[in-house]
Design an enzyme around this catalytic site. Structure first.
Site, mmCIF file in Angstrom:
data_model
loop_
_atom_site.group_PDB
_atom_site.id
_atom_site.type_symbol
_atom_site.label_atom_id
_atom_site.label_comp_id
_atom_site.label_asym_id
_atom_site.label_seq_id
_atom_site.Cartn_x
_atom_site.Cartn_y
_atom_site.Cartn_z
ATOM 1 C CG ASP A 154 -1.743 1.138 1.390
ATOM 2 O OD1 ASP A 154 -2.999 1.055 1.705
ATOM 3 O OD2 ASP A 154 -1.429 2.412 0.950
ATOM 4 C CG HIS A 155 1.315 4.202 -3.293
ATOM 5 N ND1 HIS A 155 0.335 3.794 -3.859
ATOM 6 C CD2 HIS A 155 1.558 5.474 -3.389
ATOM 7 C CE1 HIS A 155 -0.252 4.688 -4.348
ATOM 8 N NE2 HIS A 155 0.559 5.895 -3.918
ATOM 9 C CG HIS B 80 -4.359 4.460 -0.706
ATOM 10 N ND1 HIS B 80 -3.357 3.422 -0.570
ATOM 11 C CD2 HIS B 80 -4.401 4.657 -2.113
ATOM 12 C CE1 HIS B 80 -2.728 3.172 -1.811
ATOM 13 N NE2 HIS B 80 -3.545 3.867 -2.556
#
Ligand SMILES: NC(=O)C1=CN([C@@H]2O[C@H](COP(=O)(O)OP(=O)(O)OC[C@H]3O[C@@H](n4cnc5c(N)ncnc54)[C@H](OP(=O)(O)O)[C@@H]3O)[C@@H](O)[C@H]2O)C=CC1
Ligand SMILES: O=C1O[C@H](COP(=O)(O)O)[C@@H](O)[C@H](O)[C@H]1O
Length: 496
Positions: free
Chosen positions: A178-179, A241
Site C-alpha cells: 500500500d504505497h 490508503h
C-alpha cells in the site's frame, strides 16, 4: 543485516506503467544512494519479445525525469535483463529459472529473490502457483513476493487470492504493498504521536473534536477506465490508503516498533470501526462522480465521457464518510474521510481539530479558531500547528498563528519516494510498512457492506460534482449535520 542487500528482483509486468513510472526510477534512486549491493540484478518479465539492450534503454528512459546527464546510468541498466514470458504458460517459468540460476552465479546474489507482481490482479494467483511448480521459490536464499493492489475486489475474492498465495508463500514472505505506507509523513504519523508528550496526552476523545482526512486528486481516471469502472473510489482508495491512515492515527501505542506489534494495534482499530447495516450506509457515506469542469487552466470532460467508461456509469469517483471508532479512546469522535478524482487540488492532508476551551477569555465568537494540527502528506510533507497567540490591538480577541514544519519544501527531490522506501524495506526483509492479511481482510469486510448497499441502489444522480470542485454538496452536509465543516487549510502558512 546488510544495508546493501544482494538479490535478483523479478518484475512481472516490466513493460507496464507502474514498472516504468515507479519501479525502475525507485530502483535507480536506491542504486544512486548506494543502497543496492553491486551484486543485484533485475529481470523484467512480459510477453513482448525484447532484447536486453532494448529493455535497458526502456529502463534508462524511465529514469530520465529523475536525474539528467547521469554517468552511471549505463552501469545501473547493465544489471537489467529481459525474459519474454506469458505468465499463464508454465514453460515460461522454466526459462526464467534457467536465467535466474545463471544470474545467481554472475552476481553472487546468494539465491535471494524478490518477485514483484506489477500486473493485473487476475494473474497474481497464477504467477505464485507457477513460481512454486517451477521451483523458483526453492532457493538457498530468501524469496519474497510483492503483491500490488487491488488485493481482490471484496472479502471473498481477497480471501481466495490470499489462500492461493498462502499455498506458495508464508505470511512472512508476502509483502502486500500500500504505497501510502511508504510516504514520508504517513510514516511520521506514529512519530508525531508517540515521540511528543504534548500530543499523546491530548490524543483522545477528551480533547479532540473530530479528525478529517482528505486525499484529493486533480487527475481524472486517465486511461484506467477499464479497471476503475469495477473499482471506484471506495475500492481504489478507501479500502486501502484511507483506512490505513485511520488505523495509524487511531491506534494505541504499540509495546515496541516491530512489524507484529504495530500491525496488531492497527488491526484493533479496524476491528473497532463501527459497522453499518446496508440501510445505514447513506447516513454515513457519500458517493460522487465527477462531471465536466475547468481544472488547472483547461476544460475537462466528465467521468462518463472518459474512454472505457459506461456512458451511464454509476461508479463512484468520490467518497466521503463519517467513521466512528467504538473504543474507550475514540468513542464519540467522528473521523471524516474524503477522496476523489478531478477535485480542486492534488493534496493529502490530515486535520486534527481540538475541542474548544470551556471558557475562552480571548475567543472571537464570530471567528472560532480552534487549535488544529495539520499533517501534510503531499504535496508538501510536514505539519502545521494552528494556535491563538496574539492579541488584536485594542480588542480582546486573539489572533491565530501557525507553527509550520515542512520536510520537503526546500528540496522535494530529497525525500525518498514511497516506492523507493518500500522496495528497499522488502529487500531488507522489513514488512513494517506493508499490510498484513488481518488488516486487509477486516478492511474488505468493512467496505463490502458499503459496496453492496451501493450496488443495490443504483438510483444516483450522477455526475454530482464539477471537476475542479471539492466534491458534492452532500460531502459538506455530512459534516454540517454535526456542526463541523471541512477545513480548507493551506499547504503553506498564512497569516489568515
Ligand atoms: N499504474 C499505476 O499507477 C498503479 C498500478 N497499480 C497496480 O499495478 C499493477 C500493474 O499496473 P500497470 O503497470 O498500470 O498495468 P499495465 O497494464 O500498464 O501493465 C501490465 C503489464 O503486464 C504485462 N502482461 C500482461 N499480461 C501478461 C501475461 N499474460 N504474461 C506476462 N506479462 C503480461 C504487460 O506486458 P505485455 O502485455 O507486453 O505482456 C505489462 O508489462 C496492477 O495490479 C495495478 O492495479 C497499483 C497502483 C498504481
Ligand atoms: O493507489 C492509487 O493511488 C493513486 C494516488 O496515489 P498518490 O500517491 O498519487 O496519492 C490513485 O491515483 C490511483 O487511482 C490508486 O489506484
Amino acid at each position: 543485516m546488510s544495508t546493501q542487500p544482494k538479490a535478483i528482483v523479478v518484475i512481472f509486468g516490466a513493460t507496464g506503467d507502474l514498472a516504468k513510472r515507479k519501479l525502475f526510477p525507485s530502483l535507480y534512486k536506491l542504486y544512486k544512494a548506494n543502497k543496492l549491493s553491486d551484486d543485484f540484478a533485475v529481470v523484467g518479465v512480459a510477453r513482448g519479445d525484447m532484447s536486453n539492450d532494448d529493455f535497458r534503454q526502456s529502463v534508462i528512459r524511465s529514469t530520465d525525469k529523475i536525474v539528467k546527464g547521469r554517468k552511471d546510468i549505463n552501469d545501473f541498466a547493465s544489471h537489467f535483463y529481459f525474459q519474454a514470458a506469458d505468465v499463464t504458460d508454465k514453460e515460461s517459468f522454466d526459462k526464467l529459472q534457467t536465467l535466474l540460476h545463471k544470474l545467481d552465479g554472475e552476481y553472487q546474489t546468494e539465491g535471494n529473490r524478490m518477485f514483484y507482481l506489477a500486473m493485473a490482479p487476475e494473474f497474481f494467483g497464477t504467477i505464485c502457483e507457477n513460481l512454486k511448480s517451477s521451483g523458483l521459490t526453492s532457493t538457498e536464499g530468501w524469496s519474497r513476493v510483492v503483491i500490488e493492489k487491488p488485493f481482490g475486489h471484496d472479502y471473498v475474492s481477497a480471501k481466495e487470492l490470499n489462500d492461493q498465495i498462502g499455498r506458495v508463500f508464508t505470511e512472512d514472505q508476502v509483502y502486500r504493498i500500500d504505497h501510502y505506507l511508504g510516504k514520508e509523513m504517513v510514516q511520521n504519523i506514529t512519530v508525531i504521536r508517540f515521540a511528543n508528550a504534548i500530543f499523546e496526552e491530548l490524543w483522545n476523545n477528551q480533547y479532540i473534536s473530530n479528525i478529517q482526512i482528505t486525499s484529493s486528486e486533480t487527475l481524472g481516471v486517465e486511461d484506467r477506465g477499464r479497471y476503475y469502472e469495477s473499482s471506484g473510489a471506495l475500492l481504489d482508495m478507501v479500502q486501502n490508503h484511507m483506512l490505513q491512515m485511520v488505523a495509524l492515527l487511531a491506534m494505541e501505542p504499540p509495546i515496541n516498533l516491530t512489524r507484529d506489534e504495530i500491525q496488531s494495534e492497527k488491526v484493533k482499530v479496524l476491528r473497532a470501526l463501527r459497522p453499518f447495516t446496508e440501510e445505514e450506509v447513506d447516513d454515513y457515506f457519500v458517493r460522487g462522480q465527477y462531471g465536466n469542469g475547468y481544472i488547472e487552466d483547461r476544460d475537462v470532460i466528465g467521468y462518463r465521457e472518459e474512454s472505457n467508461v459506461d456512458p451511464n456509469s454509476t461508479t463512484d469517483t468520490f467518497v466521503a464518510a463519517k467513521l466512528m471508532i467504538d473504543n474507550y479512546r475514540w468513542a464519540g469522535v467522528p473521523i471524516y474521510i474524503r477522496t476523489g478524482k478531478r477535485m480542486k487540488e492534488k493534496s493529502t492532508k490530515i486535520v486534527i481539530q481540538f475541542k474548544d476551551l470551556p471558557m475562552n477569555l480571548y475567543r472571537d465568537k464570530n471567528h472560532p479558531h480552534p487549535n488544529l494540527l495539520v499533517i501534510h502528506i503531499q504535496p508538501d510533507e510536514g505539519m502545521t500547528l494552528h494556535l491563538n497567540a496574539q492579541q488584536r490591538t485594542g480588542k480582546e480577541d486573539s489572533l491565530p498563528i501557525q507553527l509550520h514544519y515542512c520536510s520537503n519544501c526546500d528540496d522535494k527531490m530529497n525525500t525518498p519516494e514511497a516506492y523507493e522506501r518500500l522496495l528497499y524495506d522488502c529487500l531488507l526483509g522489513d514488512a513494517t510498512h506493508y499490510t498484513h492479511w488481518d488488516e486487509v481482510s477486516i478492511s474488505w469486510k468493512f467496505v463490502d457492506t458499503i459496496s453492496k448497499a451501493w450496488n443495490k441502489n443504483k438510483e444516483v444522480h450522477f455526475p454530482n460534482y464539477e471537476s475542479g470542485s471539492m466534491g458534492p454538496a452532500a460531502s459538506d452536509e455530512l459534516l454540517a449535520r454535526d456542526g463541523f465543516f471541512w477545513w480548507s487549510v493551506a499547504n503553506r502558512p498564512s497569516n489568515s
